[in-house]
Design an enzyme around this catalytic site. Structure first.
Site, PDB file in Angstrom:
ATOM      1  N   ASP A 215      50.902  40.194  29.429  1.00  0.00           N
ATOM      2  CA  ASP A 215      49.892  40.083  28.420  1.00  0.00           C
ATOM      3  C   ASP A 215      50.449  40.581  27.167  1.00  0.00           C
ATOM      4  O   ASP A 215      50.508  41.500  26.310  1.00  0.00           O
ATOM      5  CB  ASP A 215      48.513  41.134  28.552  1.00  0.00           C
ATOM      6  CG  ASP A 215      47.939  40.648  29.774  1.00  0.00           C
ATOM      7  OD1 ASP A 215      47.614  39.583  30.104  1.00  0.00           O
ATOM      8  OD2 ASP A 215      47.472  41.594  30.795  1.00  0.00           O
TER       9      ASP A 215
ATOM     10  N   LYS B 224      52.351  36.860  35.767  1.00  0.00           N
ATOM     11  CA  LYS B 224      50.966  36.487  35.777  1.00  0.00           C
ATOM     12  C   LYS B 224      50.923  36.034  34.102  1.00  0.00           C
ATOM     13  O   LYS B 224      51.168  36.711  33.267  1.00  0.00           O
ATOM     14  CB  LYS B 224      49.839  37.617  35.922  1.00  0.00           C
ATOM     15  CG  LYS B 224      48.518  37.060  35.773  1.00  0.00           C
ATOM     16  CD  LYS B 224      47.377  37.813  36.205  1.00  0.00           C
ATOM     17  CE  LYS B 224      47.152  38.920  35.374  1.00  0.00           C
ATOM     18  NZ  LYS B 224      46.325  38.579  34.031  1.00  0.00           N
TER      19      LYS B 224
ATOM     20  N   ASP C  73      46.571  32.495  35.358  1.00  0.00           N
ATOM     21  CA  ASP C  73      45.253  33.414  35.489  1.00  0.00           C
ATOM     22  C   ASP C  73      44.340  32.704  34.321  1.00  0.00           C
ATOM     23  O   ASP C  73      44.136  33.437  33.405  1.00  0.00           O
ATOM     24  CB  ASP C  73      45.547  34.831  35.227  1.00  0.00           C
ATOM     25  CG  ASP C  73      44.357  35.820  35.384  1.00  0.00           C
ATOM     26  OD1 ASP C  73      43.378  35.374  35.839  1.00  0.00           O
ATOM     27  OD2 ASP C  73      44.363  36.823  34.939  1.00  0.00           O
TER      28      ASP C  73
ATOM     29  N   LYS D 100      41.088  31.659  35.037  1.00  0.00           N
ATOM     30  CA  LYS D 100      39.683  31.784  35.577  1.00  0.00           C
ATOM     31  C   LYS D 100      38.832  30.869  35.221  1.00  0.00           C
ATOM     32  O   LYS D 100      37.783  30.802  34.412  1.00  0.00           O
ATOM     33  CB  LYS D 100      39.179  33.128  35.154  1.00  0.00           C
ATOM     34  CG  LYS D 100      40.024  34.319  35.437  1.00  0.00           C
ATOM     35  CD  LYS D 100      39.354  35.612  34.771  1.00  0.00           C
ATOM     36  CE  LYS D 100      40.208  36.854  35.266  1.00  0.00           C
ATOM     37  NZ  LYS D 100      41.366  37.061  34.504  1.00  0.00           N
ATOM     38  N   LEU D 101      39.118  29.500  35.807  1.00  0.00           N
ATOM     39  CA  LEU D 101      38.331  28.390  35.128  1.00  0.00           C
ATOM     40  C   LEU D 101      36.678  28.505  36.010  1.00  0.00           C
ATOM     41  O   LEU D 101      36.354  29.092  36.793  1.00  0.00           O
ATOM     42  CB  LEU D 101      38.501  26.820  36.112  1.00  0.00           C
ATOM     43  CG  LEU D 101      39.827  26.504  35.003  1.00  0.00           C
ATOM     44  CD1 LEU D 101      41.254  27.100  34.962  1.00  0.00           C
ATOM     45  CD2 LEU D 101      40.172  25.141  35.555  1.00  0.00           C
TER      46      LEU D 101
ATOM     47  N   ASP E 228      33.251  26.051  35.143  1.00  0.00           N
ATOM     48  CA  ASP E 228      32.467  24.894  34.521  1.00  0.00           C
ATOM     49  C   ASP E 228      31.912  23.976  35.476  1.00  0.00           C
ATOM     50  O   ASP E 228      31.989  24.498  36.846  1.00  0.00           O
ATOM     51  CB  ASP E 228      33.472  24.231  33.687  1.00  0.00           C
ATOM     52  CG  ASP E 228      32.614  23.582  32.546  1.00  0.00           C
ATOM     53  OD1 ASP E 228      31.510  22.965  32.526  1.00  0.00           O
ATOM     54  OD2 ASP E 228      33.111  23.441  31.481  1.00  0.00           O
TER      55      ASP E 228
ATOM     56  N   PRO F  39      31.499  21.124  38.438  1.00  0.00           N
ATOM     57  CA  PRO F  39      32.518  20.690  39.417  1.00  0.00           C
ATOM     58  C   PRO F  39      33.485  19.656  38.833  1.00  0.00           C
ATOM     59  O   PRO F  39      34.774  19.633  38.944  1.00  0.00           O
ATOM     60  CB  PRO F  39      31.849  20.345  40.421  1.00  0.00           C
ATOM     61  CG  PRO F  39      30.579  21.172  40.536  1.00  0.00           C
ATOM     62  CD  PRO F  39      30.237  21.216  38.985  1.00  0.00           C
TER      63      PRO F  39
ATOM     64  N   THR G 291      36.288  43.553  37.299  1.00  0.00           N
ATOM     65  CA  THR G 291      36.362  45.113  37.725  1.00  0.00           C
ATOM     66  C   THR G 291      35.626  45.675  36.334  1.00  0.00           C
ATOM     67  O   THR G 291      35.321  46.877  36.244  1.00  0.00           O
ATOM     68  CB  THR G 291      37.705  45.542  37.729  1.00  0.00           C
ATOM     69  OG1 THR G 291      38.643  44.844  36.731  1.00  0.00           O
ATOM     70  CG2 THR G 291      38.124  45.189  39.219  1.00  0.00           C
TER      71      THR G 291
ATOM     72  N   GLN H  24      41.217  51.014  32.044  1.00  0.00           N
ATOM     73  CA  GLN H  24      40.663  50.670  33.483  1.00  0.00           C
ATOM     74  C   GLN H  24      39.965  51.772  34.098  1.00  0.00           C
ATOM     75  O   GLN H  24      40.392  52.766  34.057  1.00  0.00           O
ATOM     76  CB  GLN H  24      41.919  50.313  34.346  1.00  0.00           C
ATOM     77  CG  GLN H  24      42.588  49.017  34.060  1.00  0.00           C
ATOM     78  CD  GLN H  24      41.986  47.707  34.621  1.00  0.00           C
ATOM     79  OE1 GLN H  24      40.984  47.854  34.733  1.00  0.00           O
ATOM     80  NE2 GLN H  24      42.857  46.613  34.564  1.00  0.00           N
TER      81      GLN H  24
ATOM     82  N   GLY I 237      50.212  45.368  34.629  1.00  0.00           N
ATOM     83  CA  GLY I 237      50.397  45.175  33.301  1.00  0.00           C
ATOM     84  C   GLY I 237      51.342  46.098  32.723  1.00  0.00           C
ATOM     85  O   GLY I 237      52.354  46.575  33.074  1.00  0.00           O
ATOM     86  N   ARG I 238      50.366  47.045  31.989  1.00  0.00           N
ATOM     87  CA  ARG I 238      51.105  48.064  31.275  1.00  0.00           C
ATOM     88  C   ARG I 238      51.769  49.094  31.803  1.00  0.00           C
ATOM     89  O   ARG I 238      52.573  49.577  31.375  1.00  0.00           O
ATOM     90  CB  ARG I 238      50.106  48.715  30.559  1.00  0.00           C
ATOM     91  CG  ARG I 238      49.307  47.692  29.253  1.00  0.00           C
ATOM     92  CD  ARG I 238      47.724  48.105  28.906  1.00  0.00           C
ATOM     93  NE  ARG I 238      46.988  47.969  29.753  1.00  0.00           N
ATOM     94  CZ  ARG I 238      45.576  48.165  29.559  1.00  0.00           C
ATOM     95  NH1 ARG I 238      45.322  48.458  28.736  1.00  0.00           N
ATOM     96  NH2 ARG I 238      44.786  48.018  30.567  1.00  0.00           N
TER      97      ARG I 238
HETATM   98  O1  C5P Z   1      47.527  46.595  31.999  1.00  0.00           O
HETATM   99  P1  C5P Z   1      46.853  46.353  33.328  1.00  0.00           P
HETATM  100  O2  C5P Z   1      47.708  46.739  34.495  1.00  0.00           O
HETATM  101  O3  C5P Z   1      45.480  47.065  33.259  1.00  0.00           O
HETATM  102  O4  C5P Z   1      46.701  44.907  33.296  1.00  0.00           O
HETATM  103  C1  C5P Z   1      45.865  44.266  34.289  1.00  0.00           C
HETATM  104  C2  C5P Z   1      45.762  42.946  34.215  1.00  0.00           C
HETATM  105  O5  C5P Z   1      44.812  42.167  35.052  1.00  0.00           O
HETATM  106  C3  C5P Z   1      45.322  42.143  33.125  1.00  0.00           C
HETATM  107  O6  C5P Z   1      46.085  41.091  32.684  1.00  0.00           O
HETATM  108  C4  C5P Z   1      43.648  42.124  33.397  1.00  0.00           C
HETATM  109  O7  C5P Z   1      43.340  40.687  32.332  1.00  0.00           O
HETATM  110  C5  C5P Z   1      43.937  41.410  34.642  1.00  0.00           C
HETATM  111  N1  C5P Z   1      42.630  41.810  35.457  1.00  0.00           N
HETATM  112  C6  C5P Z   1      42.076  43.015  35.486  1.00  0.00           C
HETATM  113  N2  C5P Z   1      40.889  42.948  36.125  1.00  0.00           N
HETATM  114  C7  C5P Z   1      40.204  42.175  36.821  1.00  0.00           C
HETATM  115  C8  C5P Z   1      41.012  40.807  36.519  1.00  0.00           C
HETATM  116  C9  C5P Z   1      41.944  40.686  35.932  1.00  0.00           C
HETATM  117  O8  C5P Z   1      42.722  43.933  35.098  1.00  0.00           O
HETATM  118  N3  C5P Z   1      39.006  42.008  37.193  1.00  0.00           N
END
Ligand code: C5P
Length: 234
Positions: free
Chosen positions: A10, A32, A59, A61-62, A64, A66, A119, A190, A210-211
């Protein structure tokens, strides 16, 4: 398909992303690419990272009608991504159209998964804003079943929903789970987080991190720790 760790890159653009990836000398992590990077850099960033030898989860996430999703997937199919996704809430016809658009003339296609319930959506929000009265667990399981019967390979869900999805859809149906933190780490924004070991115990097939990796003082060491905790036997 083995368990694997996917790093959520990200970053706002090409330079910080390539700079981050250049730190990995001995391994080529699964990466990702999300909306932020794709919308700022376009399809070339996918080709570039693919050429560097990484596998890619695109990622986007489409969601719309079909026909539009089919065309969108047809355009994305040529980029060489290894995994792509749609929203299950687009319905079964849309998910079947996504499979169609992604499948090449040789009958092959990359992994296609569906986002169940984001989430960031709480049970209260699901009921009060979206008027879905069945509850989070039941909704996730139903969306997963719909994805499976539409021909998809798995879903994105919380680590805590992975076992329920496997119960309903079989152990071969993939669960890709974000919301991962180390036991001694910061949970950030989160709400429901799991350690790599806890995600493994719940049966997650892939974890998206991610982070916990990208913001670590030593990202390569953090990635290696994540892989070790997620793959560790016992
Ligand atoms: O930094 P962190 O580990 O929280 O990043 C989680 C990644 O997963 C981000 O790219 C976020 O957009 C993605 N994601 C998420 N929850 C979801 C779908 C995707 O955290 N339900």
């Amino acid at each position: 398909m083995g368990r694997d760790v996917i790093i959520a890159c990200d970053f706002p653009g090409r330079e910080p992303t390539l700079d981050f990836l250049s730190g990995f000398k001995n391994e080529k992590p699964f990466v990702k690419i999300g909306m932020e990077l794709f919308y700022s850099e376009g399809p070339d960033i996918v080709r570039r990272i693919k050429d560097m030898g990484h596998r890619i989860f695109l990622d986007l996430k489409l969601c719309d009608i079909p026909n539009t999703v089919k065309g969108g997937m047809r355009s994305l199919a040529g980029l060489g991504a290894d995994m792509l996704n749609v929203h299950a809430s687009g319905g079964s016809d849309m998910m079947k159209a996504a499979v169609d658009g992604l499948t090449g003339p040789d009958g092959k296609r990359p992994i296609l998964i569906a986002v169940t319930v984001l989430t960031s959506i709480s049970e209260d929000r699901l009921k009060d804003e979206l008027l879905v009265g069945r509850g989070l667990g039941e909704t996730v399981a139903r969306y997963a079943e719909l994805a499976r019967s539409s021909g998809l390979d798995g879903v994105v869900c919380s680590p805590f929903e992975a076992a329920g999805v496997h119960n309903r859809c079989g152990s071969g149906f993939l669960t890709v789970t974000p919301g991962i933190r180390f036991a001694d780490g910061d949970r950030g924004d989160q709400a429901r987080v799991a350690t790599p070991a806890a995600a493994k115990a719940e049966g997650a097939d892939y974890i998206v991190v991610g982070r916990a990796v990208t913001a670590a003082a030593d990202p390569v060491a953090a990635y290696e720790r994540c892989v070790a905790e997620f793959r560790e036997e016992g």
